[in-house]
Motif scaffolding. Structure first.
Motif, PDB file in Angstrom:
ATOM      1  N   VAL A  87       0.602  -1.117   0.008  1.00 51.48           N
ATOM      2  CA  VAL A  87       0.131   0.044   0.100  1.00 51.48           C
ATOM      3  C   VAL A  87       0.880   1.088  -0.188  1.00 51.48           C
ATOM      4  O   VAL A  87       1.988   1.385   0.582  1.00 51.48           O
ATOM      5  CB  VAL A  87      -1.049  -0.180   1.318  1.00 51.48           C
ATOM      6  N   ILE A  88       0.548   2.187  -0.832  1.00 47.32           N
ATOM      7  CA  ILE A  88       1.156   3.494  -0.858  1.00 47.32           C
ATOM      8  C   ILE A  88       0.087   4.475  -0.555  1.00 47.32           C
ATOM      9  O   ILE A  88      -0.921   4.749  -0.945  1.00 47.32           O
ATOM     10  CB  ILE A  88       1.861   4.014  -2.218  1.00 47.32           C
ATOM     11  N   ILE A  89       0.428   5.327   0.599  1.00 43.45           N
ATOM     12  CA  ILE A  89      -0.522   6.591   0.996  1.00 43.45           C
ATOM     13  C   ILE A  89       0.227   7.843   0.507  1.00 43.45           C
ATOM     14  O   ILE A  89       1.525   8.229   1.022  1.00 43.45           O
ATOM     15  CB  ILE A  89      -0.877   6.296   2.332  1.00 43.45           C
ATOM     16  N   PHE A  90      -0.098   8.558  -0.583  1.00 43.20           N
ATOM     17  CA  PHE A  90       0.473   9.538  -0.785  1.00 43.20           C
ATOM     18  C   PHE A  90      -0.214  10.875   0.226  1.00 43.20           C
ATOM     19  O   PHE A  90      -1.209  10.802   0.221  1.00 43.20           O
ATOM     20  CB  PHE A  90      -0.045   9.975  -2.216  1.00 43.20           C
ATOM     21  N   SER A  91       0.793  11.595   0.638  1.00 35.99           N
ATOM     22  CA  SER A  91       0.229  12.791   1.302  1.00 35.99           C
ATOM     23  C   SER A  91       0.918  14.084   0.684  1.00 35.99           C
ATOM     24  O   SER A  91       2.149  14.329   0.522  1.00 35.99           O
ATOM     25  CB  SER A  91       0.770  12.749   2.640  1.00 35.99           C
ATOM     26  N   PRO A  92       0.036  15.035   0.313  1.00 35.32           N
ATOM     27  CA  PRO A  92       0.661  16.351  -0.481  1.00 35.32           C
ATOM     28  C   PRO A  92       1.635  17.132   0.588  1.00 35.32           C
ATOM     29  O   PRO A  92       2.618  17.423   0.019  1.00 35.32           O
ATOM     30  CB  PRO A  92      -0.480  17.020  -0.702  1.00 35.32           C
ATOM     31  N   HIS A  93       1.163  17.298   1.692  1.00 35.34           N
ATOM     32  CA  HIS A  93       1.955  17.723   2.754  1.00 35.34           C
ATOM     33  C   HIS A  93       2.420  16.761   4.013  1.00 35.34           C
ATOM     34  O   HIS A  93       1.859  15.670   3.760  1.00 35.34           O
ATOM     35  CB  HIS A  93       1.285  18.997   3.555  1.00 35.34           C
ATOM     36  N   PRO A  94       3.227  17.042   4.695  1.00 35.21           N
ATOM     37  CA  PRO A  94       3.809  15.990   5.549  1.00 35.21           C
ATOM     38  C   PRO A  94       2.743  15.667   6.815  1.00 35.21           C
ATOM     39  O   PRO A  94       3.100  14.992   7.798  1.00 35.21           O
ATOM     40  CB  PRO A  94       5.123  16.460   6.351  1.00 35.21           C
ATOM     41  N   ASP A  95       1.615  16.102   6.554  1.00 34.21           N
ATOM     42  CA  ASP A  95       0.491  15.916   7.812  1.00 34.21           C
ATOM     43  C   ASP A  95      -0.864  15.598   7.128  1.00 34.21           C
ATOM     44  O   ASP A  95      -1.658  15.024   7.842  1.00 34.21           O
ATOM     45  CB  ASP A  95       0.291  17.148   8.895  1.00 34.21           C
TER      46      ASP A  95
ATOM     47  N   ALA B 297     -10.754  21.162  -3.646  1.00 28.24           N
ATOM     48  CA  ALA B 297     -11.279  22.436  -3.051  1.00 28.24           C
ATOM     49  C   ALA B 297     -10.166  23.199  -2.354  1.00 28.24           C
ATOM     50  O   ALA B 297     -10.200  24.414  -1.888  1.00 28.24           O
ATOM     51  CB  ALA B 297     -12.228  22.163  -2.158  1.00 28.24           C
ATOM     52  N   ASP B 298      -8.833  22.501  -2.423  1.00 27.47           N
ATOM     53  CA  ASP B 298      -7.585  23.116  -1.957  1.00 27.47           C
ATOM     54  C   ASP B 298      -7.411  24.507  -2.268  1.00 27.47           C
ATOM     55  O   ASP B 298      -7.231  24.912  -3.503  1.00 27.47           O
ATOM     56  CB  ASP B 298      -6.280  22.335  -2.195  1.00 27.47           C
ATOM     57  N   PRO B 299      -7.638  25.770  -1.536  1.00 29.25           N
ATOM     58  CA  PRO B 299      -7.427  26.950  -1.903  1.00 29.25           C
ATOM     59  C   PRO B 299      -6.040  27.393  -2.178  1.00 29.25           C
ATOM     60  O   PRO B 299      -5.918  28.087  -2.825  1.00 29.25           O
ATOM     61  CB  PRO B 299      -7.844  27.982  -0.600  1.00 29.25           C
ATOM     62  N   HIS B 300      -4.869  26.770  -1.807  1.00 26.42           N
ATOM     63  CA  HIS B 300      -3.625  26.921  -2.378  1.00 26.42           C
ATOM     64  C   HIS B 300      -3.308  26.345  -3.416  1.00 26.42           C
ATOM     65  O   HIS B 300      -2.176  26.586  -4.163  1.00 26.42           O
ATOM     66  CB  HIS B 300      -2.899  26.695  -1.170  1.00 26.42           C
ATOM     67  N   GLY B 301      -3.918  25.195  -3.927  1.00 21.17           N
ATOM     68  CA  GLY B 301      -3.642  24.527  -5.247  1.00 21.17           C
ATOM     69  C   GLY B 301      -2.709  23.290  -5.071  1.00 21.17           C
ATOM     70  O   GLY B 301      -2.473  22.831  -5.915  1.00 21.17           O
ATOM     71  N   THR B 302      -2.077  23.226  -4.000  1.00 21.52           N
ATOM     72  CA  THR B 302      -0.772  22.258  -3.919  1.00 21.52           C
ATOM     73  C   THR B 302      -1.730  20.939  -4.053  1.00 21.52           C
ATOM     74  O   THR B 302      -0.963  20.083  -4.871  1.00 21.52           O
ATOM     75  CB  THR B 302      -0.139  22.352  -2.504  1.00 21.52           C
ATOM     76  N   HIS B 303      -2.620  20.805  -3.357  1.00 24.47           N
ATOM     77  CA  HIS B 303      -3.390  19.491  -3.344  1.00 24.47           C
ATOM     78  C   HIS B 303      -3.506  19.026  -4.938  1.00 24.47           C
ATOM     79  O   HIS B 303      -3.209  17.795  -5.190  1.00 24.47           O
ATOM     80  CB  HIS B 303      -4.400  19.233  -2.596  1.00 24.47           C
ATOM     81  N   LYS B 304      -4.143  19.917  -5.617  1.00 27.92           N
ATOM     82  CA  LYS B 304      -4.490  19.598  -7.047  1.00 27.92           C
ATOM     83  C   LYS B 304      -3.373  19.226  -7.844  1.00 27.92           C
ATOM     84  O   LYS B 304      -3.252  18.198  -8.637  1.00 27.92           O
ATOM     85  CB  LYS B 304      -5.406  20.597  -7.531  1.00 27.92           C
ATOM     86  N   VAL B 305      -2.202  20.100  -7.752  1.00 32.78           N
ATOM     87  CA  VAL B 305      -1.117  19.756  -8.749  1.00 32.78           C
ATOM     88  C   VAL B 305      -0.311  18.201  -8.021  1.00 32.78           C
ATOM     89  O   VAL B 305       0.077  17.416  -9.042  1.00 32.78           O
ATOM     90  CB  VAL B 305      -0.039  20.784  -8.247  1.00 32.78           C
ATOM     91  N   CYS B 306      -0.470  17.959  -6.765  1.00 33.07           N
ATOM     92  CA  CYS B 306      -0.130  16.638  -6.338  1.00 33.07           C
ATOM     93  C   CYS B 306      -0.609  15.446  -6.840  1.00 33.07           C
ATOM     94  O   CYS B 306      -0.298  14.488  -7.335  1.00 33.07           O
ATOM     95  CB  CYS B 306       0.065  16.648  -4.865  1.00 33.07           C
ATOM     96  N   LEU B 307      -2.087  15.899  -6.960  1.00 37.45           N
ATOM     97  CA  LEU B 307      -2.994  14.892  -7.231  1.00 37.45           C
ATOM     98  C   LEU B 307      -2.641  14.608  -8.982  1.00 37.45           C
ATOM     99  O   LEU B 307      -2.714  13.363  -9.599  1.00 37.45           O
ATOM    100  CB  LEU B 307      -4.235  15.291  -7.378  1.00 37.45           C
ATOM    101  N   ASP B 308      -2.553  15.727  -9.626  1.00 32.81           N
ATOM    102  CA  ASP B 308      -2.053  15.924 -11.134  1.00 32.81           C
ATOM    103  C   ASP B 308      -0.870  14.954 -11.370  1.00 32.81           C
ATOM    104  O   ASP B 308      -0.748  14.168 -12.330  1.00 32.81           O
ATOM    105  CB  ASP B 308      -2.196  17.107 -11.681  1.00 32.81           C
ATOM    106  N   ALA B 309       0.184  15.235 -10.631  1.00 34.89           N
ATOM    107  CA  ALA B 309       1.256  14.528 -10.643  1.00 34.89           C
ATOM    108  C   ALA B 309       1.158  12.887 -10.427  1.00 34.89           C
ATOM    109  O   ALA B 309       1.663  12.270 -11.342  1.00 34.89           O
ATOM    110  CB  ALA B 309       2.329  14.780  -9.623  1.00 34.89           C
ATOM    111  N   ILE B 310       0.324  12.500  -9.441  1.00 33.21           N
ATOM    112  CA  ILE B 310       0.073  11.031  -9.370  1.00 33.21           C
ATOM    113  C   ILE B 310      -0.777  10.235 -10.560  1.00 33.21           C
ATOM    114  O   ILE B 310      -0.328   9.468 -11.112  1.00 33.21           O
ATOM    115  CB  ILE B 310      -0.728  10.819  -8.007  1.00 33.21           C
ATOM    116  N   LEU B 311      -1.877  11.224 -10.926  1.00 29.55           N
ATOM    117  CA  LEU B 311      -2.682  10.774 -12.281  1.00 29.55           C
ATOM    118  C   LEU B 311      -1.994  10.798 -13.400  1.00 29.55           C
ATOM    119  O   LEU B 311      -2.264   9.821 -14.095  1.00 29.55           O
ATOM    120  CB  LEU B 311      -3.807  11.725 -12.144  1.00 29.55           C
TER     121      LEU B 311
END
Length: 666
Positions: free
Chosen positions: A379-387, A541-555
């Motif tokens: 199993v891999i759990i990807f986490s955009p930020h360290p928390d 809905a991430d207001p800073h956009g980091t989560h979307k970029v991280c998701l796009d990298a994975i996808l």
């Protein structure tokens, strides 16, 4: 390489005919609750191309007539794609902007550094790349004397009136339904003026600044009266974080509490949105109220959950009368009785619940969200930020470890900008005392620490980017906090991975666009594990956009591997929790969390000490991260309870992502 696959996630509930009707009759039927023309696109870039074409067509028409074209523009992320398309038309198609006159509709105040003004943002994003006459750019100065504000506002309005008003106004939509910085409560006849920004407004623009503390406290905005005099208005909004504001402005009444609603009274105003921003409109969210439906399992589930809320009953107590009274008689016709529909949806929701997120070994998995074999799973759990791992799925994380799966956590970014200087000062002081106690002759180390402390105390300005040494220390603080949380969960040190994706490492709040480098790092990591399960953050809905970029990298990485033999036995689960939870009709796996497990999840979150009260990006939500997380998880459990299912302390929810095939547009 497809780098924007997250924008194709429509969660399989919205038939095209709901937002792209086949004829005028269907259009009128579907949009009968909408009080302003709305154009819905699958993707924002397609809408942006259409808007840019409209602007260019009108501008060129004015050119042929020897007239100037007066355009009102705003900053923020919403219009960027429109600007990019207009720039492309200029460079590739030879479209001239020589007759264009631009009015910047708002400016932050006070801003002493020109690079941080809204005008400079518009220049960088648009005006510096076309052949506009610099004398045709109008904006309020961001550093005018306070006693000249009223005078300069009058001059700005007079210049606009002398030119005959706006021919076209391009507006974004604020988080509170504001247009420009005309916030709720603004007079619908307001003029250009200074306004004090509330917390939500300041958080909306924080991505342009180093922290919320550095965002200007006020702005000068064009008033609603001048906006409404524009000959044509286009409002744009992208993303699900705008969905509630869109519903209010499009389907609600005209009210000062939702300033954008005044556009309903304009004779030539249109709204352009993507599917995510349209998600709360009646034709998308409750289509049974406006048309005959294509009844998929998810849409039926949504309708029943909605009906339960309307009549305040659990699923199994709904009656034929309830269905008939609230526009759902079609379901009675399809299934014969309320009882048959109730049982179907009750069982459907019941089957989403599992205490075995990795699959229960040696069990019948025909009605379980996850397959029983193989066991144990990698199993891999990807986490955009360290928390984000423990905040959003800490209970499931703990279950996966306790149930014997080979769990790896991959932190995609360092999170270094979210650490306050005081945290660094505290650690540096500890380091200095340690060196003095155990290695007093290490003058080089002591000098280095003293140099960094001196920089933080005496040299760093409020708007300065952190020097590399400070960024390194902030990144290490986040990294060791993550290791501490993982140790608490029981994860081996060797199973904690830090990817440090390049797009994030700018040292600024504003990040670089996703690139092939980011995707390759993610792809290589996934291939090194060859997992049976991947968990990713689906917080669009991430207001800073980091989560979307991280998701796009994975996808994007998944898109390159989806046909590999080993990958065919891999499932991808999207979690949420940082900003909002999955709607219940989308939930495909619901993992119950006991009171004891919820306390353990809280303890893991608390290991991230730098992200408690002193974190730079807590925003106006006064709850700490563990409080926000627990309340969301409890709310999901409460929803299941109200529907008549089992009552749990909390629930973490997941939606499966299925890799897209190659026959998508764009």
């Amino acid at each position: 390489m497809r780098l924007d696959l997250s924008s194709y996630i429509t969660l399989d509930r919205i038939p095209q005919r709901y937002y792209r009707p086949e004829n005028d009759f269907e259009e009128y039927t579907l949009s009968r609750f909408e009080k302003i023309p709305v154009h819905i696109y699958e993707k924002s870039d397609r809408a942006a191309r259409k808007i840019a074409a409209n602007i260019a067509k009108l501008m060129l028409k004015h050119q042929k007539e020897g007239k100037k074209f007066i355009l009102g523009v705003s900053g923020g992320s919403s219009p960027i794609q429109v600007y990019e398309e207009l720039i492309r038309m200029h460079k590739e198609e030879g479209v001239s902007f020589s007759n264009l006159v631009v009015f910047n509709i708002y400016e932050f105040y006070p801003v002493t550094e020109p690079a941080l003004t809204n005008l400079q943002f518009i220049k960088d994003s648009f005006l510096n790349h076309i052949d506009i006459d610099p004398d045709n750019i109008y904006s309020i100065d961001a550093d005018i004397e306070k006693d000249l504000i009223a005078e300069k506002c009058e001059e700005y309005e007079e210049a606009l009136h002398q030119l005959g008003g706006l021919d076209y106004l391009l507006l974004g939509l604020g988080s509170k339904g504001n247009i420009g910085f005309n916030m709720p409560g603004s007079n619908l006849h307001s003029q250009t003026r200074l306004v004090v920004l509330d917390g939500d407004s300041r958080r909306d623009i924080a991505s342009s600044y180093e922290s919320l503390d550095k965002v200007p406290v006020s702005a000068i905005t064009m008033g609603i009266a001048d906006m409404m005099r524009a000959k044509r208005i286009t409002l744009i909004a992208w993303g699900e974080q705008k969905a509630e504001s869109i519903k209010q402005m499009v389907e609600g009444s005209v009210t000062e509490s939702a300033p954008a609603s005044v556009l309903q009274t304009h004779p030539d105003a249109d709204v352009y949105i993507d599917l995510a921003a349209a998600s709360n409109l009646t034709r998308i969210s409750q289509p049974w109220l406006v048309t005959n439906c294509e009844w998929t399992s998810k849409l039926i589930r949504r309708a029943i959950v909605w009906l339960c809320g309307i009549v305040n009953k659990p699923i199994l107590k709904l009656t034929n009368k309830d269905y008939n009274d609230y526009g759902l008689s079609e379901l009675i016709t399809l299934y014969g009785s309320a009882y048959n529909v109730n049982i179907k949806i009750f069982n459907d929701l019941q089957h989403t619940i599992t205490g075995w997120p990795g699959g229960k070994p040696n069990a019948d998995d025909s009605n379980r969200p996850e397959r029983a074999k193989p066991y144990p799973k990698r199993v891999i759990i990807f986490s955009p930020h360290p928390d984000d791992d423990v905040i959003s799925m800490g209970g499931t994380f703990q279950r996966l470890v306790n149930q014997g799966h080979d769990v790896h956590v991959a932190y995609q970014t360092s999170g270094n900008i979210a650490v306050g200087d005081e945290e660094v000062i505290r650690y540096l002081s500890v380091f200095k005392h340690l060196i003095r106690e155990y290695d007093p002759d290490n003058k080089a180390a002591l000098d280095k620490l003293s140099s960094i402390l001196h920089h933080l105390f005496h040299e760093k300005g409020s708007d300065d980017v952190d020097i590399p040494e400070v960024r390194f220390l902030k990144g290490r603080i986040r990294r060791e906090e993550a290791r501490s949380a993982d140790r608490y969960v029981g994860l081996p040190h060797s199973h904690v991975h830090f990817l440090d994706l390049p797009f994030y490492e700018t040292g600024k709040v504003k990040k670089d666009p996703i690139s092939e480098k980011d995707v390759v790092i993610v792809k290589n990591f996934i291939e090194s594990i060859k997992p049976h399960q991947i968990y990713v953050a689906g917080d669009l809905a991430d207001p800073h956009g980091t989560h979307k970029v991280c998701l796009d990298a994975i996808l994007a990485a998944i898109d390159l591997m989806k046909d590999d033999d080993w990958f065919k036995d891999c499932r991808i689960w999207m979690y949420r929790g940082a900003w909002k939870e999955w709607e219940i009709d989308h939930i495909e796996m619901a993992v119950p969390i006991s009171p004891e497990e919820l306390r353990q999840k809280r303890n893991a979150i608390l290991r991230h000490q730098s992200q408690m009260e002193s974190a730079p990006f807590l925003g106006d939500d006064e709850r700490l991260f563990w409080q926000r997380s627990e309340e969301r998880n409890r709310a999901t459990a409460n929803m299941y309870d109200k529907l008549g299912l089992a009552s749990y302390e909390a629930i973490e929810a997941f939606v499966e992502y299925k890799p897209l095939r190659d026959n998508i547009e764009g």
